[in-house]
Design a protein around this motif. Structure first.
Motif, PDB file in Angstrom:
ATOM      1  N   GLY A 134       0.771  -1.236   0.000  1.00 44.60           N
ATOM      2  CA  GLY A 134       0.000   0.000   0.000  1.00 44.60           C
ATOM      3  C   GLY A 134       0.804   1.288   0.000  1.00 44.60           C
ATOM      4  N   PHE A 135       2.111   1.209  -0.073  1.00 44.65           N
ATOM      5  CA  PHE A 135       2.932   2.415  -0.146  1.00 44.65           C
ATOM      6  C   PHE A 135       3.059   2.867  -1.596  1.00 44.65           C
ATOM      7  N   GLY A 136       3.336   4.153  -1.753  1.00 45.61           N
ATOM      8  CA  GLY A 136       3.615   4.692  -3.080  1.00 45.61           C
ATOM      9  C   GLY A 136       2.367   4.890  -3.901  1.00 45.61           C
ATOM     10  N   GLY A 137       2.578   4.893  -5.197  1.00 48.23           N
ATOM     11  CA  GLY A 137       1.488   5.193  -6.109  1.00 48.23           C
ATOM     12  C   GLY A 137       1.522   6.651  -6.501  1.00 48.23           C
ATOM     13  N   GLU A 138       0.547   7.064  -7.238  1.00 48.23           N
ATOM     14  CA  GLU A 138       0.486   8.435  -7.770  1.00 48.23           C
ATOM     15  C   GLU A 138       0.605   9.475  -6.662  1.00 48.23           C
ATOM     16  N   GLY A 139       1.636  10.287  -6.735  1.00 48.55           N
ATOM     17  CA  GLY A 139       1.845  11.353  -5.768  1.00 48.55           C
ATOM     18  C   GLY A 139       2.383  10.909  -4.422  1.00 48.55           C
ATOM     19  N   LEU A 140       2.608   9.611  -4.238  1.00 47.67           N
ATOM     20  CA  LEU A 140       3.070   9.096  -2.953  1.00 47.67           C
ATOM     21  C   LEU A 140       4.444   8.430  -3.037  1.00 47.67           C
ATOM     22  N   GLU A 141       5.185   8.718  -4.120  1.00 51.13           N
ATOM     23  CA  GLU A 141       6.541   8.205  -4.206  1.00 51.13           C
ATOM     24  C   GLU A 141       7.373   9.094  -5.119  1.00 51.13           C
ATOM     25  N   GLU A 142       8.669   9.106  -4.849  1.00 49.93           N
ATOM     26  CA  GLU A 142       9.582   9.892  -5.666  1.00 49.93           C
ATOM     27  C   GLU A 142      10.975   9.278  -5.603  1.00 49.93           C
ATOM     28  N   GLU A 143      11.673   9.339  -6.719  1.00 52.58           N
ATOM     29  CA  GLU A 143      13.044   8.846  -6.757  1.00 52.58           C
ATOM     30  C   GLU A 143      13.922   9.746  -5.918  1.00 52.58           C
ATOM     31  N   SER A 144      14.919   9.152  -5.267  1.00 53.76           N
ATOM     32  CA  SER A 144      15.806   9.917  -4.404  1.00 53.76           C
ATOM     33  C   SER A 144      17.167   9.234  -4.346  1.00 53.76           C
ATOM     34  N   ILE A 145      18.060   9.824  -3.590  1.00 54.13           N
ATOM     35  CA  ILE A 145      19.381   9.255  -3.349  1.00 54.13           C
ATOM     36  C   ILE A 145      19.569   9.160  -1.839  1.00 54.13           C
ATOM     37  N   TYR A 146      19.917   7.968  -1.374  1.00 59.41           N
ATOM     38  CA  TYR A 146      20.241   7.760   0.036  1.00 59.41           C
ATOM     39  C   TYR A 146      21.737   7.976   0.181  1.00 59.41           C
ATOM     40  N   CYS A 147      22.123   8.930   1.018  1.00 63.52           N
ATOM     41  CA  CYS A 147      23.536   9.219   1.269  1.00 63.52           C
ATOM     42  C   CYS A 147      23.919   8.571   2.596  1.00 63.52           C
ATOM     43  N   SER A 148      24.616   7.466   2.499  1.00 61.09           N
ATOM     44  CA  SER A 148      25.009   6.704   3.675  1.00 61.09           C
ATOM     45  C   SER A 148      26.092   7.439   4.455  1.00 61.09           C
ATOM     46  N   PRO A 149      26.069   7.304   5.782  1.00 58.95           N
ATOM     47  CA  PRO A 149      27.152   7.870   6.586  1.00 58.95           C
ATOM     48  C   PRO A 149      28.506   7.243   6.235  1.00 58.95           C
ATOM     49  N   ARG A 150      28.476   6.134   5.523  1.00 59.54           N
ATOM     50  CA  ARG A 150      29.719   5.463   5.127  1.00 59.54           C
ATOM     51  C   ARG A 150      30.264   5.986   3.802  1.00 59.54           C
ATOM     52  N   GLY A 151      29.619   7.031   3.271  1.00 57.77           N
ATOM     53  CA  GLY A 151      30.167   7.703   2.101  1.00 57.77           C
ATOM     54  C   GLY A 151      29.687   7.200   0.758  1.00 57.77           C
ATOM     55  N   ILE A 152      28.684   6.346   0.728  1.00 55.59           N
ATOM     56  CA  ILE A 152      28.152   5.884  -0.552  1.00 55.59           C
ATOM     57  C   ILE A 152      26.793   6.526  -0.805  1.00 55.59           C
ATOM     58  N   ALA A 153      26.472   6.676  -2.063  1.00 52.73           N
ATOM     59  CA  ALA A 153      25.175   7.226  -2.471  1.00 52.73           C
ATOM     60  C   ALA A 153      24.433   6.146  -3.244  1.00 52.73           C
ATOM     61  N   LEU A 154      23.223   5.839  -2.798  1.00 50.51           N
ATOM     62  CA  LEU A 154      22.446   4.751  -3.392  1.00 50.51           C
ATOM     63  C   LEU A 154      21.091   5.279  -3.862  1.00 50.51           C
ATOM     64  N   GLU A 155      20.711   4.892  -5.072  1.00 54.94           N
ATOM     65  CA  GLU A 155      19.372   5.234  -5.541  1.00 54.94           C
ATOM     66  C   GLU A 155      18.349   4.566  -4.626  1.00 54.94           C
ATOM     67  N   CYS A 156      17.280   5.291  -4.354  1.00 49.99           N
ATOM     68  CA  CYS A 156      16.207   4.726  -3.544  1.00 49.99           C
ATOM     69  C   CYS A 156      14.889   5.358  -3.977  1.00 49.99           C
ATOM     70  N   MET A 157      13.821   4.918  -3.371  1.00 48.65           N
ATOM     71  CA  MET A 157      12.500   5.459  -3.655  1.00 48.65           C
ATOM     72  C   MET A 157      11.897   5.898  -2.322  1.00 48.65           C
ATOM     73  N   VAL A 158      11.590   7.185  -2.206  1.00 46.58           N
ATOM     74  CA  VAL A 158      10.869   7.672  -1.035  1.00 46.58           C
ATOM     75  C   VAL A 158       9.397   7.381  -1.279  1.00 46.58           C
ATOM     76  N   MET A 159       8.775   6.708  -0.324  1.00 48.33           N
ATOM     77  CA  MET A 159       7.393   6.267  -0.479  1.00 48.33           C
ATOM     78  C   MET A 159       6.584   6.643   0.759  1.00 48.33           C
TER      79      MET A 159
END
Length: 173
Positions: A134-159
């Protein structure tokens, strides 16, 4: 049988091990292997142990054959940000409903605390699971980047998910 309970500091190592195993198994093929190594390297820290003790919930599995309970999943509600964090399931029980039971437990707890909408940052491999729940869908999700405290950047989805009243989830088979 799966039961959910508040984690203690004694659960920290199991939570750390489940986190790392779930990342390595679930994220394989979705993220660079080198990033997964960086993301999961190192030993359990005192800071992680304190967070587990203060904020985590764990799923325990038992069976008729063995009354011993084993921690097989973790989750955390970051109340000030109305955000689900650290939903990880041991690879040997992935696909058996443990994640769904944990998620429903956190959703119910959040709703009962007056949270109307829950937020999470999903790894790419887990997006379909969260959509199914039930997460996400129209207007309830967006692409993002997770910036880890360990120095890596990972694509993610904010939902997001708008919460509604449901029966409390205590136990499930």
């Amino acid at each position: 049988m799966i039961t959910i309970r508040k984690a203690t500091k004694a659960d920290a190592q199991a939570c750390w091990d489940i986190r790392n195993a779930a990342i390595n198994k679930g994220c394989d093929g979705f993220y660079d292997a080198g990033d997964l190594i960086i993301w999961t390297e190192g030993e359990l820290t005192e800071q992680f142990s304190r967070i587990v003790d203060a904020h985590f919930y764990v799923a325990e599995q038992s069976s008729d054959a063995s009354p011993l309970k084993r921690v097989v999943g973790t989750a955390m509600l970051d109340e000030p940000y109305a955000q689900l964090e650290a939903l990880f399931v041991s690879p040997d029980v992935m696909g058996l409903g443990v994640g769904k039971v944990l998620l429903q437990y956190i959703e119910t707890m959040a709703f009962n605390q007056g949270i109307a909408q829950l937020r999470l940052e999903s790894t790419l491999n887990a997006v379909d699971f969260y959509r199914h729940c039930g997460f996400g869908g129209e207007g309830l999700e967006e692409e993002s980047i997770y910036c880890s405290p360990r120095g890596i950047a990972l694509e993610c989805m904010v939902m997001y998910k708008n919460l509604v009243r449901r029966k409390p989830v205590q136990n499930a088979d």
